[in-house]
Design a protein around this motif. Structure first.
Motif, mmCIF file in Angstrom:
data_model
loop_
_atom_site.group_PDB
_atom_site.id
_atom_site.type_symbol
_atom_site.label_atom_id
_atom_site.label_comp_id
_atom_site.label_asym_id
_atom_site.label_seq_id
_atom_site.Cartn_x
_atom_site.Cartn_y
_atom_site.Cartn_z
ATOM 1 N N SER A 1 1.018 -1.910 15.369
ATOM 2 C CA SER A 1 -0.159 -2.755 15.487
ATOM 3 C C SER A 1 0.174 -4.179 15.025
ATOM 4 O O SER A 1 1.257 -4.439 14.497
ATOM 5 C CB SER A 1 -1.295 -2.183 14.643
ATOM 6 O OG SER A 1 -0.946 -2.218 13.274
ATOM 7 N N SER A 2 -0.759 -5.084 15.229
ATOM 8 C CA SER A 2 -0.514 -6.482 14.873
ATOM 9 C C SER A 2 -0.360 -6.653 13.356
ATOM 10 O O SER A 2 0.232 -7.635 12.906
ATOM 11 C CB SER A 2 -1.628 -7.378 15.399
ATOM 12 O OG SER A 2 -2.879 -6.977 14.880
ATOM 13 N N ASP A 3 -0.870 -5.714 12.569
ATOM 14 C CA ASP A 3 -0.718 -5.808 11.115
ATOM 15 C C ASP A 3 0.504 -5.050 10.613
ATOM 16 O O ASP A 3 0.715 -4.932 9.404
ATOM 17 C CB ASP A 3 -1.974 -5.324 10.387
ATOM 18 C CG ASP A 3 -2.202 -3.826 10.526
ATOM 19 O OD1 ASP A 3 -3.180 -3.325 9.952
ATOM 20 O OD2 ASP A 3 -1.418 -3.152 11.219
ATOM 21 N N GLY A 4 1.313 -4.524 11.546
ATOM 22 C CA GLY A 4 2.564 -3.873 11.176
ATOM 23 C C GLY A 4 2.478 -2.372 10.959
ATOM 24 O O GLY A 4 3.490 -1.743 10.639
ATOM 25 N N THR A 5 1.302 -1.793 11.137
ATOM 26 C CA THR A 5 1.176 -0.340 10.990
ATOM 27 C C THR A 5 1.833 0.344 12.182
ATOM 28 O O THR A 5 1.648 -0.076 13.315
ATOM 29 C CB THR A 5 -0.300 0.072 10.901
ATOM 30 O OG1 THR A 5 -0.929 -0.667 9.853
ATOM 31 C CG2 THR A 5 -0.433 1.560 10.625
ATOM 32 N N ASP B 1 1.542 -12.257 17.974
ATOM 33 C CA ASP B 1 0.895 -11.803 16.736
ATOM 34 C C ASP B 1 -0.414 -11.055 16.986
ATOM 35 O O ASP B 1 -0.851 -10.284 16.137
ATOM 36 C CB ASP B 1 0.601 -13.003 15.831
ATOM 37 C CG ASP B 1 1.862 -13.590 15.230
ATOM 38 O OD1 ASP B 1 1.744 -14.525 14.424
ATOM 39 O OD2 ASP B 1 2.956 -13.111 15.575
ATOM 40 N N ASN B 2 -1.041 -11.270 18.126
ATOM 41 C CA ASN B 2 -2.370 -10.718 18.376
ATOM 42 C C ASN B 2 -2.362 -9.353 19.048
ATOM 43 O O ASN B 2 -3.429 -8.761 19.231
ATOM 44 C CB ASN B 2 -3.187 -11.667 19.255
ATOM 45 C CG ASN B 2 -3.492 -12.979 18.568
ATOM 46 O OD1 ASN B 2 -3.333 -13.101 17.352
ATOM 47 N ND2 ASN B 2 -3.902 -13.963 19.345
ATOM 48 N N ARG C 1 -4.816 -3.378 17.642
ATOM 49 C CA ARG C 1 -4.686 -2.012 17.112
ATOM 50 C C ARG C 1 -3.982 -1.123 18.128
ATOM 51 O O ARG C 1 -3.953 -1.409 19.311
ATOM 52 C CB ARG C 1 -6.067 -1.456 16.793
ATOM 53 C CG ARG C 1 -6.797 -2.210 15.688
ATOM 54 C CD ARG C 1 -8.105 -1.524 15.345
ATOM 55 N NE ARG C 1 -9.036 -1.502 16.454
ATOM 56 C CZ ARG C 1 -9.926 -2.455 16.704
ATOM 57 N NH1 ARG C 1 -9.985 -3.518 15.920
ATOM 58 N NH2 ARG C 1 -10.748 -2.350 17.723
ATOM 59 N N LYS D 1 8.176 -10.999 13.670
ATOM 60 C CA LYS D 1 7.259 -11.925 14.338
ATOM 61 C C LYS D 1 7.883 -13.288 14.551
ATOM 62 O O LYS D 1 7.537 -14.000 15.489
ATOM 63 C CB LYS D 1 5.954 -12.021 13.556
ATOM 64 C CG LYS D 1 5.137 -10.734 13.621
ATOM 65 C CD LYS D 1 3.749 -10.900 13.050
ATOM 66 C CE LYS D 1 2.921 -9.634 13.255
ATOM 67 N NZ LYS D 1 1.540 -9.784 12.776
#
Length: 129
Positions: free
Chosen positions: A52-56, A30-31, A105, A73
């Motif tokens: 990226s870790s936020d899905g972008t 996740d990181n 990122r 994830k």
């Protein structure tokens, strides 16, 4: 032990749509941002996409929207959906985790040397015309 294992490579006809998978283990998935890279015969390795870790997601311009990256994830797995393949897409495709420094990122996919801490062993995609 950190592992990134690619699968899904195959020989396909031009226009085909295989999906590559990259299963990650041994680190906190996740990181981290995860990138896909490829190396065609006789050419340098190049960045293809990153999530990226936020899905972008980020893609190289030359793909012209033909590839889509996603992640699950719960399975610690990222995917690369490849559509409308061309013979010039023939390459070994690698997934890699991006350096901790980027805190999840995605860096520029043109950055050299690639800011990668772990590489998978790759999966071969061959596209015939």
């Amino acid at each position: 032990e950190v592992q990134l294992v690619e699968s899904g490579g195959n020989s396909v006809q031009a226009g085909g749509s295989p999906r590559l998978s990259c299963a990650a283990s041994g680190f906190t998935f996740d990181n981290y941002a995860i990138g896909w890279f490829r190396q065609a015969p006789g050419k340098e390795r190049e960045g293809v996409s990153c999530i990226s870790s936020d899905g972008t997601t980020y893609y190289r311009d030359f793909l012209k929207g033909r590839f889509t990256m996603s992640s699950d994830k719960a399975k610690n797995t990222v995917y690369l959906q490849m559509d409308s393949l061309k013979p010039e897409d023939t390459a070994v495709y690698y997934c890699a985790s991006i350096y901790d420094l980027y805190e999840g990122r995605c860096p520029s996919l043109r950055l050299r040397p690639y800011p990668v801490n772990y590489w998978g062993k790759g999966t071969l995609v061959t596209v015939s015309s």
